[in-house]
Motif scaffolding. Sequence first.
Motif, mmCIF file in Angstrom:
data_model
loop_
_atom_site.group_PDB
_atom_site.id
_atom_site.type_symbol
_atom_site.label_atom_id
_atom_site.label_comp_id
_atom_site.label_asym_id
_atom_site.label_seq_id
_atom_site.Cartn_x
_atom_site.Cartn_y
_atom_site.Cartn_z
ATOM 1 N N LEU A 27 0.848 -1.195 0.000
ATOM 2 C CA LEU A 27 0.000 0.000 0.000
ATOM 3 C C LEU A 27 0.880 1.241 0.000
ATOM 4 C CD1 LEU A 27 -2.723 1.509 0.294
ATOM 5 C CD2 LEU A 27 -2.481 1.237 2.781
ATOM 6 N N ILE A 28 0.574 2.163 -0.924
ATOM 7 C CA ILE A 28 1.277 3.445 -1.002
ATOM 8 C C ILE A 28 0.228 4.544 -1.002
ATOM 9 C CG2 ILE A 28 2.822 4.900 -2.386
ATOM 10 C CD1 ILE A 28 3.842 2.265 -3.693
ATOM 11 N N THR A 29 0.357 5.528 -0.112
ATOM 12 C CA THR A 29 -0.577 6.663 -0.116
ATOM 13 C C THR A 29 0.175 7.948 -0.423
ATOM 14 O OG1 THR A 29 -0.386 7.055 2.281
ATOM 15 C CG2 THR A 29 -2.125 5.550 1.530
ATOM 16 N N ILE A 30 -0.533 8.867 -1.099
ATOM 17 C CA ILE A 30 0.038 10.161 -1.485
ATOM 18 C C ILE A 30 -0.863 11.259 -0.955
ATOM 19 C CG2 ILE A 30 0.735 11.639 -3.408
ATOM 20 C CD1 ILE A 30 1.084 9.093 -5.091
ATOM 21 N N GLY A 31 -0.328 12.108 -0.102
ATOM 22 C CA GLY A 31 -1.108 13.206 0.449
ATOM 23 C C GLY A 31 -1.306 13.066 1.941
ATOM 24 N N GLU A 32 -1.426 14.210 2.617
ATOM 25 C CA GLU A 32 -1.526 14.211 4.074
ATOM 26 C C GLU A 32 -2.760 13.466 4.565
ATOM 27 O OE1 GLU A 32 -1.487 17.462 7.728
ATOM 28 O OE2 GLU A 32 -0.843 18.045 5.725
ATOM 29 N N HIS A 33 -3.928 13.739 3.937
ATOM 30 C CA HIS A 33 -5.154 13.071 4.374
ATOM 31 C C HIS A 33 -5.162 11.595 3.975
ATOM 32 C CE1 HIS A 33 -6.560 17.254 4.793
ATOM 33 N NE2 HIS A 33 -7.323 16.745 5.737
ATOM 34 N N ALA A 34 -4.527 11.269 2.856
ATOM 35 C CA ALA A 34 -4.465 9.875 2.432
ATOM 36 C C ALA A 34 -3.699 9.021 3.430
ATOM 37 C CB ALA A 34 -3.829 9.771 1.051
ATOM 38 N N SER A 35 -2.797 9.660 4.179
ATOM 39 C CA SER A 35 -2.026 8.913 5.177
ATOM 40 C C SER A 35 -2.938 8.321 6.257
ATOM 41 C CB SER A 35 -0.980 9.818 5.825
ATOM 42 O OG SER A 35 -1.582 10.841 6.602
ATOM 43 N N ILE A 36 -4.097 8.961 6.473
ATOM 44 C CA ILE A 36 -5.055 8.440 7.456
ATOM 45 C C ILE A 36 -5.521 7.047 7.043
ATOM 46 C CG2 ILE A 36 -7.299 8.818 8.569
ATOM 47 C CD1 ILE A 36 -6.881 11.841 7.957
#
Length: 464
Positions: free
Chosen positions: A391-400
């Motif tokens: 899993l890879i997330t991009i963005g501050e809110h996506a980190s949630i």
Amino acid sequence: MKPLTVQNLTVITAGHLVQGSEEVLIQHGAYRLKQVKKPNTALFTDKRIVNWKDMETLYPIVLVTDRLYSQKEIPEQIIIIKVNNIDEAYWKFVNYYRNQFDIPIVAITGTSGKSTTKEMIKHILSAENNVASTPLSSNSRTASLQYLLNIDDHTDAAVFETAVGSPGDIKLAGEYFKPTIGIITNIGAHHLNYCKTLEGYIQAKGEMLDIISPTGSLILNAEDINTNKLDLSKFKGHIIKVGKHESCDFRASDIRYHKNGMLFNVHHKEKLYEIFVPGFGEHQVYNALAAIAAIDEMDLPISLAAKRLPSFQKLNKQLQVFKGINNSILIDDTWNITTTSLEAGLKVLNALGEGKKKIAVLGTITDLGSWGYIIHEQAGELISEIGVDVLITIGEHASIMALHAIEAGLSSPVYIYKNSTRVYTLLEDIVDENTVLFIKGDMYSKEVSKLADDLKIKKSSTSE
């Protein structure tokens, strides 16, 4: 637009011709100055227009207004119809125009799938009919007049998206379109910045029940949890349910992945039809079921839908499959992101990635307001439940999403980035020919969309 004369419009609006010829033909309509793009446009406005010189190439313009202008204030090439109340005059015109046409008009809403379902219906109908519609994924609430005016004497049917940005949007669209058939594809959680709560969003989508003709039909996804929360008792028309359950009016069975799409059977009135539709995922089957139900409501044969659907062209950046870096399989789903569409996309990743390494690259979910944290947590639960290998997330809110997926039990490697700068380099190292790479984001996230493009070896979809 079906043209009408200034004289006709003066009568329709109960106005008075102050200046210009009553014989001038009106071929376009607008209620904002910036919507005037061509000559012979009727502009409904109470705003004072000062700089007429910039509009000279668009003359003649028919100005419908309740504002008082001095005799020398407006050029003589501008035709003026004075009305008592501009809002009343505008809606008299809209109602007059819509009521000229006794044709099937379909209105579609839903958290996901509405553009695809609309394009499917349009594609099926276009074989033998002239169809007016909202273009591709466009559904601007300020362009409803232009969408309506696309109907003319040559139009056999119309299909319009009705989006929800805030409560009242669908009701307003209904004032223009007065649909004979309504479709709710599904109701997830979106636009909570204006709808405030999930219940408010469900009610806003449920406005579809209020805008359909009393003799019309409402097509619903029988298996959608939030759609089933709508109070259908007030709806006077015909309710049609689609899904997999035995009770559905249009029932899908034997659903399976096939080359570049989905193959399934449709059961309706004790008859069985084999259907193929391009595009992967069970959600695509539900889109096709709704389209088939609408076609049937127009008294067209289901066999026509079965013949036309295989040549349907999927919309750009909506679960399109490409060859990716290092000979991987790349699924580009960067048009929009909601929990509803994320769940559908992850299920496609699992199906196409069986026996392979499955990597998900996810951006932020937008338009959530104060609900942003909760909805991203729910997305994390979905990720953990469905599962991915990386899993890879991009963005501050996506980190949630990432953090909550870990809390919910996801044991796979997780990478969290504030932006996409280092993601490509990481993927180069971990992606190979035995990898299916799923990238999902929002159309407004240019960096996620660009990353998807950068990851493609070919620019043409393997499923087209």
